[in-house]
Design a protein around this motif. Structure first.
Motif, mmCIF file in Angstrom:
data_model
loop_
_atom_site.group_PDB
_atom_site.id
_atom_site.type_symbol
_atom_site.label_atom_id
_atom_site.label_comp_id
_atom_site.label_asym_id
_atom_site.label_seq_id
_atom_site.Cartn_x
_atom_site.Cartn_y
_atom_site.Cartn_z
ATOM 1 N N PRO A 27 0.755 -1.344 0.086
ATOM 2 C CA PRO A 27 0.104 -0.066 -0.014
ATOM 3 C C PRO A 27 0.703 1.412 0.009
ATOM 4 C CG PRO A 27 -0.786 -1.381 1.652
ATOM 5 C CD PRO A 27 0.365 -2.165 0.875
ATOM 6 N N ARG A 28 2.116 1.251 0.534
ATOM 7 C CA ARG A 28 2.799 2.568 0.513
ATOM 8 C C ARG A 28 3.990 2.404 -0.278
ATOM 9 N NH1 ARG A 28 0.931 1.252 5.303
ATOM 10 N NH2 ARG A 28 3.163 0.313 5.978
ATOM 11 N N MET A 29 4.205 1.311 -1.102
ATOM 12 C CA MET A 29 5.430 1.259 -2.147
ATOM 13 C C MET A 29 5.725 2.252 -2.869
ATOM 14 S SD MET A 29 4.696 0.443 -5.369
ATOM 15 C CE MET A 29 6.243 -0.514 -5.825
ATOM 16 N N HIS A 30 4.759 2.915 -3.338
ATOM 17 C CA HIS A 30 4.722 4.154 -4.519
ATOM 18 C C HIS A 30 5.390 5.448 -3.765
ATOM 19 C CE1 HIS A 30 0.970 4.821 -2.514
ATOM 20 N NE2 HIS A 30 1.137 6.016 -2.914
ATOM 21 N N THR A 31 5.573 5.253 -2.372
ATOM 22 C CA THR A 31 6.127 6.548 -1.500
ATOM 23 C C THR A 31 7.303 6.083 -1.113
ATOM 24 O OG1 THR A 31 5.136 5.880 0.547
ATOM 25 C CG2 THR A 31 3.816 7.599 -0.921
ATOM 26 N N ARG A 32 7.917 5.129 -1.226
ATOM 27 C CA ARG A 32 9.207 4.660 -0.494
ATOM 28 C C ARG A 32 10.538 4.644 -1.514
ATOM 29 N NH1 ARG A 32 6.858 0.111 3.659
ATOM 30 N NH2 ARG A 32 5.814 1.402 4.961
ATOM 31 N N ASN A 33 11.507 5.609 -1.230
ATOM 32 C CA ASN A 33 12.645 5.611 -2.133
ATOM 33 C C ASN A 33 13.392 4.366 -2.323
ATOM 34 O OD1 ASN A 33 13.751 5.809 0.215
ATOM 35 N ND2 ASN A 33 14.815 7.797 -0.029
ATOM 36 N N PHE A 34 13.378 3.667 -1.198
ATOM 37 C CA PHE A 34 14.197 2.330 -1.284
ATOM 38 C C PHE A 34 13.676 1.226 -1.966
ATOM 39 C CE2 PHE A 34 11.675 2.651 2.710
ATOM 40 C CZ PHE A 34 10.975 1.389 2.598
#
Length: 104
Positions: free
Chosen positions: A58-65
């Motif tokens: 759900p939050r992968m699109h906000t995670r630089n790593f």
């Protein structure tokens, strides 16, 4: 990050990933604490799954790593729910998120 092809159904793939983590020394710890090994499935044939595992995260699109290594593997990847190209997702990261990866 690594890209693999498999014939494993998703639940068998998850089980295999957990077995690999344990064989590499992963122990049960508190949620989000540092780990010896952490294998995450980022994409599974562009499917949206919400049963025993949630894909995409759900939050992968906000995670630089997640986004920057994924971009190195597949510059044309598109988020299966948002239908947004990875370049646009990276562009939407804050400057501090992008700088923190570049410093490594």
């Amino acid at each position: 990050m690594l890209k693999v092809k498999t014939n494993f159904p998703r639940l068998q793939l998850i089980k295999k990933c957990k077995e690999i983590e344990v064989s590499l020394g992963r122990k049960k710890t508190a949620k989000n604490s540092p780990r010896e090994c952490d294998i995450d499935i980022i994409d599974y044939n562009k499917k949206v799954i919400n049963n025993k595992i949630i894909l995409p995260h759900p939050r992968m699109h906000t995670r630089n790593f997640v986004l920057l290594p994924l971009f190195e593997i597949n510059k044309d990847w598109k988020h299966p729910i948002l239908k947004v190209n990875i370049r646009k997702l990276i562009s939407s990261l804050s400057n501090s998120d992008i700088r923190s990866i570049k410093q490594i």
